[in-house]
Design a protein around this motif. Structure first.
Motif, PDB file in Angstrom:
ATOM      1  N   PRO A   1       0.806  -1.225   0.000  1.00 25.57           N
ATOM      2  CA  PRO A   1       0.000   0.000   0.000  1.00 25.57           C
ATOM      3  C   PRO A   1       0.833   1.266   0.000  1.00 25.57           C
ATOM      4  N   ASN A   2       2.081   1.192   0.423  1.00 23.02           N
ATOM      5  CA  ASN A   2       2.937   2.380   0.453  1.00 23.02           C
ATOM      6  C   ASN A   2       3.976   2.382  -0.655  1.00 23.02           C
ATOM      7  N   GLY A   3       3.922   1.412  -1.560  1.00 23.74           N
ATOM      8  CA  GLY A   3       4.944   1.290  -2.584  1.00 23.74           C
ATOM      9  C   GLY A   3       4.821   2.351  -3.667  1.00 23.74           C
ATOM     10  N   VAL A   4       5.958   2.662  -4.270  1.00 23.60           N
ATOM     11  CA  VAL A   4       5.991   3.543  -5.429  1.00 23.60           C
ATOM     12  C   VAL A   4       6.892   2.900  -6.473  1.00 23.60           C
ATOM     13  N   GLY A   5       6.800   3.408  -7.685  1.00 25.54           N
ATOM     14  CA  GLY A   5       7.668   2.905  -8.737  1.00 25.54           C
ATOM     15  C   GLY A   5       7.553   1.410  -8.898  1.00 25.54           C
ATOM     16  N   LEU A   6       8.671   0.749  -9.077  1.00 23.22           N
ATOM     17  CA  LEU A   6       8.694  -0.691  -9.332  1.00 23.22           C
ATOM     18  C   LEU A   6       8.267  -1.522  -8.138  1.00 23.22           C
ATOM     19  N   ARG A   7       8.189  -0.916  -6.954  1.00 22.50           N
ATOM     20  CA  ARG A   7       7.875  -1.680  -5.755  1.00 22.50           C
ATOM     21  C   ARG A   7       6.389  -1.989  -5.601  1.00 22.50           C
ATOM     22  N   GLN A   8       5.537  -1.362  -6.388  1.00 19.53           N
ATOM     23  CA  GLN A   8       4.102  -1.610  -6.267  1.00 19.53           C
ATOM     24  C   GLN A   8       3.665  -2.694  -7.253  1.00 19.53           C
ATOM     25  N   LYS A   9       2.557  -3.331  -6.925  1.00 17.50           N
ATOM     26  CA  LYS A   9       1.953  -4.333  -7.800  1.00 17.50           C
ATOM     27  C   LYS A   9       2.944  -5.439  -8.176  1.00 17.50           C
ATOM     28  N   LEU A  10       3.663  -5.955  -7.210  1.00 14.50           N
ATOM     29  CA  LEU A  10       4.640  -6.999  -7.492  1.00 14.50           C
ATOM     30  C   LEU A  10       3.959  -8.334  -7.786  1.00 14.50           C
ATOM     31  N   THR A  11       4.488  -9.020  -8.778  1.00 13.49           N
ATOM     32  CA  THR A  11       4.034 -10.375  -9.048  1.00 13.49           C
ATOM     33  C   THR A  11       4.354 -11.242  -7.841  1.00 13.49           C
ATOM     34  N   SER A  12       3.416 -12.086  -7.444  1.00  8.92           N
ATOM     35  CA  SER A  12       3.621 -12.874  -6.233  1.00  8.92           C
ATOM     36  C   SER A  12       4.344 -14.181  -6.541  1.00  8.92           C
ATOM     37  N   TYR A  13       5.596 -14.270  -6.056  1.00  9.22           N
ATOM     38  CA  TYR A  13       6.350 -15.518  -6.101  1.00  9.22           C
ATOM     39  C   TYR A  13       6.529 -16.093  -4.699  1.00  9.22           C
ATOM     40  N   GLY A  14       5.844 -15.489  -3.719  1.00  5.25           N
ATOM     41  CA  GLY A  14       5.973 -15.934  -2.348  1.00  5.25           C
ATOM     42  C   GLY A  14       7.127 -15.284  -1.597  1.00  5.25           C
ATOM     43  N   ASP A  15       7.898 -14.445  -2.277  1.00  6.35           N
ATOM     44  CA  ASP A  15       9.066 -13.789  -1.680  1.00  6.35           C
ATOM     45  C   ASP A  15       9.141 -12.400  -2.294  1.00  6.35           C
ATOM     46  N   VAL A  16       8.816 -11.371  -1.502  1.00  2.11           N
ATOM     47  CA  VAL A  16       8.747 -10.011  -2.032  1.00  2.11           C
ATOM     48  C   VAL A  16      10.094  -9.560  -2.604  1.00  2.11           C
ATOM     49  N   HIS A  17      11.187  -9.946  -1.979  1.00  2.00           N
ATOM     50  CA  HIS A  17      12.504  -9.511  -2.452  1.00  2.00           C
ATOM     51  C   HIS A  17      12.833 -10.163  -3.790  1.00  2.00           C
ATOM     52  N   PHE A  18      12.502 -11.447  -3.906  1.00  2.00           N
ATOM     53  CA  PHE A  18      12.742 -12.133  -5.173  1.00  2.00           C
ATOM     54  C   PHE A  18      11.844 -11.547  -6.275  1.00  2.00           C
ATOM     55  N   SER A  19      10.615 -11.173  -5.917  1.00  2.00           N
ATOM     56  CA  SER A  19       9.706 -10.567  -6.895  1.00  2.00           C
ATOM     57  C   SER A  19      10.292  -9.280  -7.456  1.00  2.00           C
ATOM     58  N   LEU A  20      10.840  -8.457  -6.573  1.00  2.00           N
ATOM     59  CA  LEU A  20      11.452  -7.211  -7.026  1.00  2.00           C
ATOM     60  C   LEU A  20      12.716  -7.490  -7.845  1.00  2.00           C
ATOM     61  N   PHE A  21      13.496  -8.453  -7.412  1.00  2.00           N
ATOM     62  CA  PHE A  21      14.709  -8.848  -8.129  1.00  2.00           C
ATOM     63  C   PHE A  21      14.367  -9.277  -9.560  1.00  2.00           C
TER      64      PHE A  21
END
Length: 625
Positions: free
Chosen positions: A27-47
């Motif tokens: 809810p507080n994300g901006v840029g690439l950090r919002q609407k991440l595809t869910s792989y079960g690991d937020v850091h891996f999703s961003l990576f």
């Protein structure tokens, strides 16, 4: 080389430790950090996201900036949108000059002449596409680039439902052409000249030459049709800058507007001003005031109802009755075809929406918010304005005290038994024979477009100039898609006698570029088993009285009930009846037929409205503004 630490750092926003992996939304994300595809690991999703976007050549610096999405509706089937590649370049320039990163993405593109059975059939699909792409992708704000009739309402409907910061950019109107020294333009002149050709007043060589000149450049129709109407209403709603509605598609002014839109989009990305916060009841009252003052398209009635019913706080609070009430107080000021004589280029040269809004100031809610973050009143105060003299031959905008038409350019026929849904609309300002605004005549009924085509020019058709032509079966379900077939042509034998206008009634729509004494959007539509329109017979007497807002079938109530019951019995088990067949129809066609609502609710899908699936929209009749 980027390290894992680099991948999980961001100059504007740290990873939210409370990130909900079940919804993939920060809810507080901006840029690439919002609407991440869910792989079960937020850091891996961003990576994963960053490694793939870097394949497009973006640097860490670029990816650290606010992301402005640009909806790309270019299509080689869509001449209204032919300038979109240039507009995208200009928007991108405006975004990047102001510190953002501009990324375009495609959605459906609709053109009126290249969508079967009608572009209205696909408007809701485009709104779904727009909504879901805005929801799904990591954008901080979005520039909605479109132009052709159903495109801009579809984009606003989807944008309101997604409720991320949006701003509109229209493609702009085309320039007029010339035929035998006379200016011509799509599409009012298309229809009037085709009528002359049908009547034998011009020959095949003339109509062929006109075909080369009626749409001489890219852009939307150059008169006050639906595309131009919706562009003006976007300004009145506060969803597009004031200068954005009228600049020609092929002008440098249109490109400069695109660049400034990019700058506004960066501002929106930072302020996070959402459409549901911008749009208020007052915004819609302003839009309706403008609709009446410009003699806008009857299609706008349907689109406005659909747009407002997407807004959770406003759904159902404005109805067609509101449009009629405001019309009684609002004069027609704009001398443009089809209600007047001029073209959108003339409107632009006369000062465009800025000049019109200055004339309308006493009738507007100036405290309504706009997409710039300022009120409409502030925009009018601080935008440079050099008006033309009221008596200038170049001025197609009439003063408030000297209008082209005194009031009610668009009327809603709310009384009588033919349209109890309260949606029947008539553009009184575009009537070619004002005697027909109060008319009583015998019905000549056509069962759908095929029947109309087969019989309208039959020399044996029992019709005269006083007849009332009725076309049913072209409503939201009946066709499906509510085609712009409401402009029932004058029967050839009457056209040859010089008859230019007749009272015509249908459950369909009409192009905003067309004129005539034509009642549209009758509801419930003829395909509905309980519709009065569905049981009108040849020879029945029909009355239309614009002054009293009456549309009535002069048949005894008991007789109407008997006809309806007989029709219900005949429809049961008839797979040819659209109302019956829709339950077994597959695909989008079936979805459309089952879910679409009637004209007074916007011809939207029930499950897309703010009320959601399984709930009827209960309209609140507003009798005064």
């Amino acid at each position: 080389m980027d390290s894992a630490q680099d991948e999980n750092s961001h100059p504007q926003q740290a990873v939210n430790p409370d990130y909900d992996l079940t919804t993939s939304i920060d809810p507080n994300g901006v840029g690439l950090r919002q609407k991440l595809t869910s792989y079960g690991d937020v850091h891996f999703s961003l990576f994963m996201r960053k490694l793939f976007i870097k394949a497009m050549g973006y640097s860490e610096d670029a990816l650290s900036r606010p992301i402005v999405g640009m909806v790309n509706t270019y299509s080689s089937f869509n001449p209204c949108h032919a300038n979109i590649p240039q507009l995208i370049d200009a928007v991108k320039r405006g975004v990047q000059l102001n510190g953002g990163l501009a990324i375009d993405f495609p959605t459906i593109s609709l053109h009126e002449s290249f969508a079967a059975p009608t572009s209205m059939y696909l408007r809701n699909l485009m709104s779904m596409d727009t909504e879901e792409m805005i929801r799904a992708q990591p954008v901080d704000s979005v520039v909605l680039i479109g132009g052709c009739d159903k495109t801009t309402p579809a984009q606003l409907m989807g944008g309101i439902s997604a409720n991320k910061p949006i701003i509109h950019l229209v493609t702009g109107p085309m320039m007029p052409g010339s035929h035998q020294g006379v200016r011509v333009g799509a599409c009012t002149d298309c229809r009037s000249n085709w009528a002359k050709f049908r009547a034998g007043a011009i020959d095949i060589e003339d109509i062929s030459a006109l075909n080369e000149e009626l749409a001489p450049t890219a852009g939307t129709c150059g008169v006050m049709g639906t595309a131009s109407t919706m562009a003006c209403l976007l300004v009145a709603l506060g969803m597009m800058p004031i200068q954005g509605a009228t600049a020609p598609a092929v002008s440098s002014a249109r490109l400069r507007m695109a660049e400034s839109t990019g700058a506004y989009a960066v501002q929106l990305a930072k302020s996070r001003l959402q459409p549901q916060a911008i749009l208020s009841r007052e915004s819609f009252l302003n839009a309706i005031t403008v609709l009446q003052a410009i003699g806008g398209s009857t299609n706008a009635m349907v689109h406005l109802m659909a747009i407002i019913n997407r807004h959770p706080a406003l759904a159902g609070t404005i109805t067609p009755a509101t449009v009629d009430a405001i019309g009684r107080q609002t004069p027609l000021l704009l001398d443009l075809k089809p209600s007047g004589e001029n073209y959108m280029t003339d409107f632009h040269n006369a000062g465009g929406m800025l000049a019109l809004l200055h004339q309308l100031k006493p009738l507007l809610h100036l405290d309504a918010l706009t997409v710039t973050g300022r009120t409409l009143g502030d925009e009018l105060t601080h935008t440079p304005f050099c008006p033309l003299a009221p008596d200038s031959p170049a001025n197609c905008i009439r003063p408030l005290d000297d209008p082209l038409y005194p009031s009610s350019a668009l009327v809603v026929l709310q009384h009588g038994n033919l349209s109890p849904g309260g949606a029947a609309v008539l553009k009184a300002s575009a009537s070619k024979d004002r005697r027909l605004l109060r008319h009583r005549g015998k019905a000549v009924v056509f069962e759908g477009s095929a029947d109309l085509a087969a019989r309208i020019d039959d020399p044996g058709l029992e019709v005269d100039a006083d007849s009332v032509l009725i076309l049913r079966g072209i409503g939201p379900v009946g066709n499906p898609g509510m085609p712009e077939a409401g402009l029932i042509p004058i029967p050839r034998k009457l056209a040859a006698q010089g008859v230019l206008d007749m009272l015509r009634i249908s459950d369909g729509r009409m192009s905003g570029t067309a004129g005539g004494t034509i009642v549209l959007h009758v509801s419930p539509e003829g395909a509905d088993p309980g519709s009065v329109l569905g049981v009108v017979r040849d020879g029945d007497v029909v009355i239309c009285d614009v002054e009293t807002r009456v549309l009535n079938l002069e048949v005894a109530e008991g007789e109407i009930r008997e006809r309806i019951e007989q029709r219900r019995r005949e429809m049961v088990g008839n797979k040819e009846e659209p109302w019956m067949a829709r339950e077994k129809t597959r695909g989008y066609h079936g979805l459309y037929m089952r879910e679409v609502n009637q004209a007074e609710h916007g011809v939207d899908f029930g499950f897309l409205t703010a009320d959601g699936p399984g709930t009827a929209i209960q309209g609140v009749e507003v009798v005064s503004a």
